[in-house]
Write an enzyme that holds these catalytic residues in place. Structure first.
Site, PDB file in Angstrom:
ATOM      1  N   THR A   1     -10.905   3.038  10.487  1.00  0.00           N
ATOM      2  CA  THR A   1     -10.812   2.175  11.671  1.00  0.00           C
ATOM      3  C   THR A   1     -10.380   2.948  12.920  1.00  0.00           C
ATOM      4  O   THR A   1     -10.404   2.406  14.020  1.00  0.00           O
ATOM      5  CB  THR A   1      -9.832   1.010  11.428  1.00  0.00           C
ATOM      6  OG1 THR A   1      -8.585   1.531  10.949  1.00  0.00           O
ATOM      7  CG2 THR A   1     -10.401   0.049  10.400  1.00  0.00           C
TER       8      THR A   1
ATOM      9  N   ARG B   1       2.524  -1.098  10.651  1.00  0.00           N
ATOM     10  CA  ARG B   1       3.601  -1.011  11.629  1.00  0.00           C
ATOM     11  C   ARG B   1       4.011  -2.329  12.287  1.00  0.00           C
ATOM     12  O   ARG B   1       5.209  -2.505  12.570  1.00  0.00           O
ATOM     13  CB  ARG B   1       3.213   0.028  12.691  1.00  0.00           C
ATOM     14  CG  ARG B   1       3.313   1.451  12.176  1.00  0.00           C
ATOM     15  CD  ARG B   1       2.595   2.458  13.055  1.00  0.00           C
ATOM     16  NE  ARG B   1       1.143   2.359  12.906  1.00  0.00           N
ATOM     17  CZ  ARG B   1       0.281   3.164  13.505  1.00  0.00           C
ATOM     18  NH1 ARG B   1       0.725   4.134  14.307  1.00  0.00           N
ATOM     19  NH2 ARG B   1      -1.010   3.017  13.303  1.00  0.00           N
TER      20      ARG B   1
ATOM     21  N   ASP C   1      -3.597   4.320  -1.983  1.00  0.00           N
ATOM     22  CA  ASP C   1      -4.635   4.699  -1.015  1.00  0.00           C
ATOM     23  C   ASP C   1      -4.609   6.202  -0.751  1.00  0.00           C
ATOM     24  O   ASP C   1      -4.033   6.664   0.235  1.00  0.00           O
ATOM     25  CB  ASP C   1      -4.414   3.915   0.287  1.00  0.00           C
ATOM     26  CG  ASP C   1      -5.513   4.153   1.303  1.00  0.00           C
ATOM     27  OD1 ASP C   1      -6.634   4.515   0.898  1.00  0.00           O
ATOM     28  OD2 ASP C   1      -5.251   3.971   2.509  1.00  0.00           O
TER      29      ASP C   1
ATOM     30  N   PHE D   1     -11.576  12.653  -2.399  1.00  0.00           N
ATOM     31  CA  PHE D   1     -12.820  13.173  -1.811  1.00  0.00           C
ATOM     32  C   PHE D   1     -12.962  14.618  -2.252  1.00  0.00           C
ATOM     33  O   PHE D   1     -12.384  15.519  -1.673  1.00  0.00           O
ATOM     34  CB  PHE D   1     -12.735  13.066  -0.290  1.00  0.00           C
ATOM     35  CG  PHE D   1     -14.040  13.292   0.439  1.00  0.00           C
ATOM     36  CD1 PHE D   1     -15.220  13.610  -0.215  1.00  0.00           C
ATOM     37  CD2 PHE D   1     -14.084  13.173   1.824  1.00  0.00           C
ATOM     38  CE1 PHE D   1     -16.406  13.798   0.464  1.00  0.00           C
ATOM     39  CE2 PHE D   1     -15.261  13.361   2.527  1.00  0.00           C
ATOM     40  CZ  PHE D   1     -16.428  13.678   1.850  1.00  0.00           C
ATOM     41  N   ASP D   2     -13.742  14.850  -3.323  1.00  0.00           N
ATOM     42  CA  ASP D   2     -13.911  16.200  -3.867  1.00  0.00           C
ATOM     43  C   ASP D   2     -15.149  16.187  -4.756  1.00  0.00           C
ATOM     44  O   ASP D   2     -15.878  15.191  -4.808  1.00  0.00           O
ATOM     45  CB  ASP D   2     -12.649  16.599  -4.659  1.00  0.00           C
ATOM     46  CG  ASP D   2     -12.380  18.100  -4.602  1.00  0.00           C
ATOM     47  OD1 ASP D   2     -13.347  18.877  -4.818  1.00  0.00           O
ATOM     48  OD2 ASP D   2     -11.241  18.505  -4.350  1.00  0.00           O
TER      49      ASP D   2
ATOM     50  N   PRO E   1     -17.390  15.732  -8.059  1.00  0.00           N
ATOM     51  CA  PRO E   1     -17.249  14.619  -9.010  1.00  0.00           C
ATOM     52  C   PRO E   1     -16.274  14.853 -10.150  1.00  0.00           C
ATOM     53  O   PRO E   1     -15.470  13.969 -10.479  1.00  0.00           O
ATOM     54  CB  PRO E   1     -18.684  14.435  -9.522  1.00  0.00           C
ATOM     55  CG  PRO E   1     -19.537  14.841  -8.365  1.00  0.00           C
ATOM     56  CD  PRO E   1     -18.819  16.010  -7.759  1.00  0.00           C
TER      57      PRO E   1
ATOM     58  N   LYS F   1      -7.650   8.057  -0.991  1.00  0.00           N
ATOM     59  CA  LYS F   1      -8.981   8.420  -0.479  1.00  0.00           C
ATOM     60  C   LYS F   1      -9.498   9.717  -1.125  1.00  0.00           C
ATOM     61  O   LYS F   1      -9.840  10.685  -0.433  1.00  0.00           O
ATOM     62  CB  LYS F   1      -8.965   8.553   1.048  1.00  0.00           C
ATOM     63  CG  LYS F   1      -8.531   7.302   1.791  1.00  0.00           C
ATOM     64  CD  LYS F   1      -8.527   7.538   3.293  1.00  0.00           C
ATOM     65  CE  LYS F   1      -8.085   6.301   4.058  1.00  0.00           C
ATOM     66  NZ  LYS F   1      -6.655   5.978   3.863  1.00  0.00           N
TER      67      LYS F   1
ATOM     68  N   ARG G   1      -4.281  -6.690  13.629  1.00  0.00           N
ATOM     69  CA  ARG G   1      -3.262  -6.872  14.657  1.00  0.00           C
ATOM     70  C   ARG G   1      -3.336  -8.283  15.234  1.00  0.00           C
ATOM     71  O   ARG G   1      -4.429  -8.777  15.529  1.00  0.00           O
ATOM     72  CB  ARG G   1      -3.460  -5.876  15.816  1.00  0.00           C
ATOM     73  CG  ARG G   1      -3.310  -4.406  15.465  1.00  0.00           C
ATOM     74  CD  ARG G   1      -1.861  -4.042  15.195  1.00  0.00           C
ATOM     75  NE  ARG G   1      -1.687  -2.608  15.010  1.00  0.00           N
ATOM     76  CZ  ARG G   1      -1.841  -1.954  13.876  1.00  0.00           C
ATOM     77  NH1 ARG G   1      -2.222  -2.613  12.791  1.00  0.00           N
ATOM     78  NH2 ARG G   1      -1.614  -0.658  13.799  1.00  0.00           N
TER      79      ARG G   1
ATOM     80  N   LYS H   1       0.845  -1.199   0.000  1.00  0.00           N
ATOM     81  CA  LYS H   1       0.000   0.000   0.000  1.00  0.00           C
ATOM     82  C   LYS H   1       0.875   1.241   0.000  1.00  0.00           C
ATOM     83  O   LYS H   1       1.760   1.394   0.850  1.00  0.00           O
ATOM     84  CB  LYS H   1      -0.902   0.033   1.234  1.00  0.00           C
ATOM     85  CG  LYS H   1      -1.913   1.178   1.205  1.00  0.00           C
ATOM     86  CD  LYS H   1      -2.551   1.429   2.564  1.00  0.00           C
ATOM     87  CE  LYS H   1      -1.694   2.383   3.367  1.00  0.00           C
ATOM     88  NZ  LYS H   1      -2.403   2.999   4.520  1.00  0.00           N
TER      89      LYS H   1
END
Length: 237
Positions: free
Chosen positions: A124, A216, A60, A64-65, A67, A62, A186, A33
């Site tokens: 998350t 991590r 990744d 967001f704006d 269209p 994301k 995890r 990623k």
């Protein structure tokens, strides 16, 4: 890998990310990623360098704006030849549909396969308390995630990013074939850090995850390959 374990390359520089990947004997077998930190530092060149190693790539960002902006950004990102890409599900059906159009157009122009389009539902790191008292959403978390997933599917997304805790609800409510990417993974011996809704690879697999993301606990471990193998073994069962 049919159901990949994706390693989050959350490094501040491309040099560190590539040094990390060099610790694997066969990086071509990895899915990684690339998130905001690394992409904003290095730009598209880091994608080219990782692709040269043979890795599959989950980009990744994301998006967001409005269209049209998302469509044009998606069109350009698709030309990089990545395998997966994200928009934010809260952007709504018109924005997600625009991303789908942009990815398909960009991939066609570049002669590459269009990335799998995933809509992020609720991060998350978001707790039920934040959902209710900061986002002012009256729906319980599982119903909110399901609502976003239904919107995403109807708008042409291939799947969603969700926590393991919503998997059962999503799998029961939606048709087969939708892709569920689960971060916040995890093993019990590793700390949760800033994640709120976490689970083990086994739990994600048993509840229908299509892929998982681990960062991590692998990248910050002194024994990288051993940590990766631990997570992979738990994921593959």
């Amino acid at each position: 890998m049919a159901k990949p374990l994706m390693i989050a390359l959350d490094f501040p520089s491309g040099e560190e990310a590539l040094a990390f990947l060099s610790r694997f004997d066969e990086p071509s077998k990895l899915t990684v990623k690339v998130g905001m930190e690394l992409f904003y530092e290095e730009g598209p060149s880091i994608i080219e360098k990782i692709k040269a190693l043979g890795c599959d790539i989950f980009l990744d960002l994301k998006l967001f704006d409005i269209p049209n902006t998302v469509k044009q950004a998606s069109k350009r990102l698709a030309k990089l030849g990545v395998n997966y890409m994200t928009v934010h599900g809260l952007g709504g059906s018109e924005m997600i549909a625009a991303a789908r159009e942009g990815l398909d157009e960009g991939a066609k122009e570049a002669g590459v396969e269009a990335p799998t389009l995933l809509a992020v539902t609720e991060l998350t790191s978001i707790s039920d308390d934040v959902l209710k008292n900061e986002q002012n959403v009256d729906l319980p978390m599982k119903e909110m995630v399901l609502s976003l997933a239904r919107t995403a599917r109807g708008a042409g997304a291939d799947g969603v990013v969700c926590s393991s805790q919503e998997l059962e609800t999503l799998n029961n409510a939606l048709d087969d074939g939708f892709f569920y990417l689960v971060p916040g993974i995890r093993l019990p011996e590793d700390g949760v850090q800033d994640q709120k809704r976490v689970a083990s690879p086994t739990f994600a697999r048993e509840n229908g995850a299509s892929a998982i993301v681990v960062g991590r606990p692998i990248t910050k471990n002194a024994y990288v390959k051993e940590a990766y193998d631990r997570y992979l073994s738990d994921w593959e069962g």
